[in-house]
Scaffold this motif. Structure first.
Motif, short mmCIF file in Angstrom:
data_model
loop_
_atom_site.label_atom_id
_atom_site.label_comp_id
_atom_site.label_asym_id
_atom_site.label_seq_id
_atom_site.Cartn_x
_atom_site.Cartn_y
_atom_site.Cartn_z
N HIS A 91 39.58 -17.60 19.48
CA HIS A 91 40.67 -17.12 18.64
C HIS A 91 40.08 -16.59 17.34
O HIS A 91 39.34 -17.31 16.67
N TYR A 92 40.41 -15.35 16.96
CA TYR A 92 39.87 -14.73 15.75
C TYR A 92 40.98 -14.15 14.90
O TYR A 92 42.07 -13.84 15.39
N GLU A 93 40.64 -13.97 13.63
CA GLU A 93 41.54 -13.33 12.69
C GLU A 93 40.71 -12.35 11.87
O GLU A 93 39.65 -12.72 11.36
N THR A 94 41.17 -11.12 11.77
CA THR A 94 40.47 -10.11 10.99
C THR A 94 41.42 -9.55 9.94
O THR A 94 42.52 -9.10 10.27
N VAL A 95 41.01 -9.60 8.69
CA VAL A 95 41.75 -8.99 7.59
C VAL A 95 40.91 -7.81 7.10
O VAL A 95 39.71 -7.95 6.91
N PHE A 96 41.54 -6.66 6.95
CA PHE A 96 40.80 -5.51 6.43
C PHE A 96 41.62 -4.77 5.40
O PHE A 96 42.85 -4.83 5.38
N ILE A 97 40.89 -4.09 4.51
CA ILE A 97 41.50 -3.32 3.42
C ILE A 97 41.16 -1.86 3.65
O ILE A 97 39.99 -1.50 3.77
N LEU A 98 42.20 -1.04 3.71
CA LEU A 98 42.02 0.40 3.90
C LEU A 98 42.13 1.12 2.56
O LEU A 98 42.83 0.66 1.65
N ASN A 99 41.48 2.25 2.47
CA ASN A 99 41.46 3.07 1.27
C ASN A 99 42.88 3.45 0.85
O ASN A 99 43.68 3.89 1.68
N GLY A 141 50.77 -4.33 3.29
CA GLY A 141 51.09 -3.27 2.34
C GLY A 141 50.02 -3.03 1.30
O GLY A 141 48.91 -3.55 1.37
N LEU A 142 50.39 -2.24 0.31
CA LEU A 142 49.49 -1.88 -0.78
C LEU A 142 49.46 -3.02 -1.79
O LEU A 142 50.49 -3.45 -2.30
N LYS A 143 48.26 -3.53 -2.05
CA LYS A 143 48.10 -4.64 -2.98
C LYS A 143 47.01 -4.30 -4.00
O LYS A 143 46.06 -3.58 -3.70
N LYS A 144 47.17 -4.85 -5.18
CA LYS A 144 46.17 -4.69 -6.23
C LYS A 144 44.97 -5.56 -5.90
O LYS A 144 45.11 -6.70 -5.46
N LEU A 145 43.76 -5.02 -6.11
CA LEU A 145 42.53 -5.76 -5.84
C LEU A 145 42.15 -6.61 -7.05
O LEU A 145 42.47 -6.27 -8.18
N ALA A 146 41.45 -7.69 -6.80
CA ALA A 146 40.99 -8.56 -7.88
C ALA A 146 39.91 -7.88 -8.71
O ALA A 146 39.77 -8.14 -9.90
N TYR A 147 39.15 -7.00 -8.07
CA TYR A 147 38.11 -6.25 -8.77
C TYR A 147 37.99 -4.89 -8.08
O TYR A 147 38.31 -4.76 -6.90
N PRO A 148 37.54 -3.87 -8.79
CA PRO A 148 37.45 -2.53 -8.17
C PRO A 148 36.43 -2.50 -7.02
O PRO A 148 35.36 -3.09 -7.09
N ILE A 149 36.82 -1.82 -5.96
CA ILE A 149 35.93 -1.56 -4.83
C ILE A 149 35.89 -0.05 -4.64
O ILE A 149 36.94 0.58 -4.49
N GLN A 150 34.71 0.53 -4.68
CA GLN A 150 34.54 1.98 -4.58
C GLN A 150 35.41 2.70 -5.62
O GLN A 150 36.04 3.72 -5.33
N ASN A 151 35.47 2.16 -6.81
CA ASN A 151 36.27 2.69 -7.92
C ASN A 151 37.77 2.74 -7.62
O ASN A 151 38.50 3.49 -8.25
N LYS A 152 38.24 1.95 -6.69
CA LYS A 152 39.67 1.87 -6.36
C LYS A 152 40.19 0.51 -6.83
O LYS A 152 39.50 -0.49 -6.74
N LYS A 153 41.42 0.50 -7.33
CA LYS A 153 42.00 -0.75 -7.84
C LYS A 153 43.04 -1.33 -6.91
O LYS A 153 43.61 -2.38 -7.21
N SER A 154 43.31 -0.68 -5.78
CA SER A 154 44.28 -1.19 -4.82
C SER A 154 43.84 -0.78 -3.41
O SER A 154 42.93 0.03 -3.25
N GLY A 155 44.50 -1.36 -2.42
CA GLY A 155 44.17 -1.04 -1.04
C GLY A 155 45.27 -1.52 -0.11
O GLY A 155 46.10 -2.37 -0.47
N PHE A 156 45.31 -0.97 1.09
CA PHE A 156 46.28 -1.36 2.11
C PHE A 156 45.69 -2.48 2.96
O PHE A 156 44.68 -2.29 3.62
N TYR A 157 46.35 -3.62 2.94
CA TYR A 157 45.88 -4.80 3.66
C TYR A 157 46.54 -4.89 5.03
O TYR A 157 47.74 -4.64 5.17
N HIS A 158 45.75 -5.27 6.04
CA HIS A 158 46.25 -5.50 7.40
C HIS A 158 45.58 -6.74 7.97
O HIS A 158 44.44 -7.04 7.63
N LEU A 159 46.29 -7.42 8.87
CA LEU A 159 45.76 -8.62 9.51
C LEU A 159 45.95 -8.49 11.02
O LEU A 159 47.03 -8.13 11.48
N PHE A 160 44.90 -8.75 11.76
CA PHE A 160 44.95 -8.86 13.22
C PHE A 160 44.61 -10.30 13.59
O PHE A 160 43.63 -10.84 13.09
N GLU A 161 45.39 -10.89 14.47
CA GLU A 161 45.05 -12.19 15.05
C GLU A 161 45.00 -11.97 16.55
O GLU A 161 45.93 -11.42 17.13
#
Length: 112
Positions: free
Chosen positions: A3-11, A44-64
């Protein structure tokens, strides 16, 4: 099968269609490699705790999902090659985490 869970943040500059296409592509990748999708969530679109690739937000998704362990490495290689991904994390769930995830999904269904 584990059983796995993957969380990813899209640009955040991606359009809604591009996001749906990306999520569908990787869901199809998992299913074609024998995965059984348990849950899929768009946070949905969430604010990041710290900038990633000069971006301050990202689209979060979860797969289980449930899949054989040898599928995880090719999945993560695909994530690394895709420029739409800012971050990702895949974790194996033990029996306690699986039961917690089920309770969390049930609470979300009640709220909806």
């Amino acid at each position: 099968m584990n059983h796995y869970e993957t969380v990813f943040i899209l640009n955040p500059v991606l359009s809604e269609d591009q996001i749906k296409e990306t999520v569908k592509k990787y869901e199809d990748f998992l299913v074609s490699n024998g995965a059984k999708m348990v849950s899929k969530e768009d946070w949905g679109l969430k604010k990041l705790a710290y900038p990633i690739q000069n971006k301050k937000s990202g689209f979060y998704h979860l797969f289980e999902y449930q899949v054989a362990g040898e599928v995880i490495n090719p999945l993560e290689v695909e994530f690394k090659r895709d420029e739409r991904f800012m971050r990702y994390l895949t974790v194996a769930l033990d029996k306690h985490a699986v039961s917690w995830a089920e309770r969390r999904r049930d609470k979300l269904k009640v709220k909806a």
